[in-house]
Design an enzyme around this catalytic site. Structure first.
Site, PDB file in Angstrom:
ATOM      1  N   HIS A  69      -3.349   4.329  15.363  1.00 42.84           N
ATOM      2  CA  HIS A  69      -3.568   3.744  14.232  1.00 42.84           C
ATOM      3  C   HIS A  69      -3.412   4.877  13.050  1.00 42.84           C
ATOM      4  CE1 HIS A  69      -4.658   0.762  16.924  1.00 42.84           C
ATOM      5  NE2 HIS A  69      -4.718  -0.207  15.960  1.00 42.84           N
TER       6      HIS A  69
ATOM      7  N   GLU B 115      -1.203 -19.576  -2.694  1.00 50.26           N
ATOM      8  CA  GLU B 115       0.266 -19.575  -3.194  1.00 50.26           C
ATOM      9  C   GLU B 115       1.033 -20.166  -1.786  1.00 50.26           C
ATOM     10  OE1 GLU B 115       1.628 -15.266  -3.230  1.00 50.26           O
ATOM     11  OE2 GLU B 115      -0.163 -14.977  -1.866  1.00 50.26           O
TER      12      GLU B 115
ATOM     13  N   ARG C 248       6.757  -2.825  -8.606  1.00 51.10           N
ATOM     14  CA  ARG C 248       5.797  -3.501  -7.738  1.00 51.10           C
ATOM     15  C   ARG C 248       5.687  -2.685  -6.298  1.00 51.10           C
ATOM     16  NH1 ARG C 248       6.053  -9.788  -6.578  1.00 51.10           N
ATOM     17  NH2 ARG C 248       8.090  -9.259  -5.554  1.00 51.10           N
TER      18      ARG C 248
ATOM     19  N   LYS D 132       3.143  -6.637  -1.425  1.00 55.37           N
ATOM     20  CA  LYS D 132       4.043  -7.194  -0.719  1.00 55.37           C
ATOM     21  C   LYS D 132       4.425  -6.626   0.694  1.00 55.37           C
ATOM     22  CE  LYS D 132       8.265  -9.524  -1.757  1.00 55.37           C
ATOM     23  NZ  LYS D 132       8.116 -10.991  -1.372  1.00 55.37           N
TER      24      LYS D 132
ATOM     25  N   ARG E 123       1.946   6.323  18.433  1.00 56.29           N
ATOM     26  CA  ARG E 123       1.551   5.048  18.058  1.00 56.29           C
ATOM     27  C   ARG E 123       0.156   4.941  18.192  1.00 56.29           C
ATOM     28  NH1 ARG E 123      -1.351   1.183  19.091  1.00 56.29           N
ATOM     29  NH2 ARG E 123      -0.915  -0.500  18.156  1.00 56.29           N
TER      30      ARG E 123
HETATM   31  N1  PLP Z   1       4.211 -15.341  -3.016  1.00 54.86           N
HETATM   32  C1  PLP Z   1       4.585 -14.750  -1.833  1.00 54.86           C
HETATM   33  C2  PLP Z   1       3.571 -14.549  -0.815  1.00 54.86           C
HETATM   34  C3  PLP Z   1       5.703 -14.236  -1.529  1.00 54.86           C
HETATM   35  O1  PLP Z   1       6.159 -13.627  -0.441  1.00 54.86           O
HETATM   36  C4  PLP Z   1       6.653 -14.241  -2.576  1.00 54.86           C
HETATM   37  C5  PLP Z   1       7.980 -13.963  -2.584  1.00 54.86           C
HETATM   38  O2  PLP Z   1       8.689 -13.671  -1.560  1.00 54.86           O
HETATM   39  C6  PLP Z   1       6.110 -14.740  -3.897  1.00 54.86           C
HETATM   40  C7  PLP Z   1       5.000 -15.353  -3.903  1.00 54.86           C
HETATM   41  C8  PLP Z   1       7.208 -14.960  -4.986  1.00 54.86           C
HETATM   42  O3  PLP Z   1       7.276 -13.542  -5.418  1.00 54.86           O
HETATM   43  P1  PLP Z   1       8.597 -13.090  -6.341  1.00 54.86           P
HETATM   44  O4  PLP Z   1       8.903 -14.142  -7.510  1.00 54.86           O
HETATM   45  O5  PLP Z   1       8.320 -11.818  -6.812  1.00 54.86           O
HETATM   46  O6  PLP Z   1       9.999 -13.592  -5.549  1.00 54.86           O
END
Ligand code: PLP
Length: 289
Positions: free
Chosen positions: A104, A186, A53, A150, A102
Site C-alpha cells: 500500500h 450525482e 482537473r 476523478k 504491491r
Molecule cells: N459525475 C461523475 C461521477 C462522472 O464520472 C462524470 C463523468 O464521467 C460526471 C459527473 C460528468 O463530468 P464531466 O461533465 O466532466 O464529463
C-alpha cells in the site's frame, strides 16, 4: 483488421500489445485518475478544463503529472488521426505507476507514473434519450470521500449504473442520507439539475465530481438570466420538480423523463434552453480553435 493505436508513456503502441505491467498500481490499487473528453475531427472539446482537473487531482494525490498540456494535446491529436476517429472520445488515464512490491505504501521517490490515452468513436446512445428524455433510477451512493477527484475507483458507479441498466434505465441517481432524508449527489457518470418555478437548482460540490459540463451549463444559464442555485437537493425535491436534466461530456445536456415511476415533461422549457445554449457553446469553442 485495422490496427488500433494507443499512446503509452511517450510512445504510440498497438492497442493489442500487453504493455502495462501487472503490478501497475492502477490495476492493483485503483491508484490513479482518468478523464473522458469529446472529440470532433481534430478538435478536443474543453481540453484545458479537463487537463486542469486531472493535474489538480494528481497534485492532491501526489502523483507526478508527467507532460505539458501542449505535448499531451499534440499526441492526442496524432492518436485521433492515427485511429481515424471523426466523432469520438478521448480517454486519458494516469496512474502512480508500477510498484513490484504491491505494498500500500508507495515509494516516495523514483515512481514513474503510467500515462496512456485511447481514442475511439463516440459510444452509441439512443437519440430518444435527448428527444423525449431518459429514465433514471435512484441508487445509494456507496462511495468514499474522494469523489471530487476523478479517480479510477469506480466500483460503486459501476454497480449504480448497472442497476439502472438492468431496469431499462439510462443512468443512476445516486443519493446519500442526512437527518432530513435522502439527498441527491450525482449520477454514475453525470451531474444533475432540477427546475422548480423557473429556478434551476443543482447539488453543490460536496464530495461529488466538479463536472466540466456542469460548470459550463451553470455559466451559460446564468449569463442567459436564469437563476442557478447550488445547494444540497433532496430526492423529494427531485420527485416534485418541474423539470429534471442530467449533464456530462458524453450525454451533453439530456432531459430526464422518468425517475423510476415518476414522470416529467421532457424536455421542459428550461432544459431545452440549456440544450440549445450548450450546443451553441460547443460550436463556438470548435470554431475558435
Ligand atoms: N459525475 C461523475 C461521477 C462522472 O464520472 C462524470 C463523468 O464521467 C460526471 C459527473 C460528468 O463530468 P464531466 O461533465 O466532466 O464529463
Amino acid at each position: 483488421m485495422k490496427k488500433l493505436k494507443a499512446f503509452l508513456n511517450g510512445k504510440f503502441i498497438e492497442k493489442k500489445e500487453k504493455a502495462i505491467a501487472l503490478e501497475d498500481r492502477g490495476f492493483t490499487f485503483g491508484d490513479g485518475l482518468f478523464e473522458v473528453l469529446r472529440t470532433k475531427n481534430s478538435h478536443i472539446f474543453f481540453f484545458e478544463d479537463h487537463l486542469l482537473r486531472m493535474k489538480y487531482s494528481a497534485e492532491f494525490l501526489g502523483i507526478p503529472f508527467p507532460y505539458s498540456f501542449d505535448y499531451i494535446k499534440e499526441m492526442a491529436l496524432e492518436l485521433i488521426s492515427l485511429n481515424k476517429v471523426n466523432d469520438g472520445e478521448l480517454y486519458i488515464e494516469l496512474t502512480r505507476g508500477t510498484d513490484l512490491n504491491r505494498e500500500h505504501r508507495y515509494p516516495s521517490e523514483d515512481m514513474q507514473p503510467t500515462f496512456f490515452m485511447l481514442a475511439f468513436p463516440l459510444r452509441q446512445i439512443d437519440p430518444e434519450n435527448w428527444k423525449h428524455g431518459a429514465t433514471v433510477f435512484p441508487y445509494p451512493d456507496l462511495r468514499h470521500r474522494l469523489c471530487e477527484h476523478k479517480t479510477i475507483n469506480l466500483l460503486p458507479n459501476v454497480l449504480a449504473k448497472n442497476f439502472a441498466y438492468a431496469h431499462g434505465g439510462y443512468e443512476a441517481l445516486m443519493y446519500r442520507e442526512d437527518h432530513m432524508g435522502k439527498y441527491v449527489t450525482e449520477g454514475g457518470s453525470s451531474n444533475y439539475f432540477i427546475v422548480k418555478n423557473g429556478r434551476v437548482i443543482t447539488p453543490e460540490i460536496d464530495n461529488i465530481l466538479p463536472g466540466i459540463t456542469r460548470a459550463k451549463v451553470i455559466k451559460i444559464l446564468k449569463s442567459h438570466g436564469i437563476e442557478v442555485i447550488e445547494r444540497r437537493v433532496y430526492l423529494e425535491e427531485f420527485l416534485n420538480a418541474d423539470e429534471v436534466f442530467l449533464v456530462s461530456t458524453v450525454s451533453k445536456v439530456m432531459p430526464v423523463r422518468k425517475i423510476a415511476d415518476r414522470e416529467f415533461t421532457a424536455p421542459g422549457e428550461i432544459t431545452m434552453t440549456a440544450m440549445k445554449l450548450y450546443g451553441r457553446l460547443m460550436e463556438e469553442e470548435k470554431g475558435r480553435h
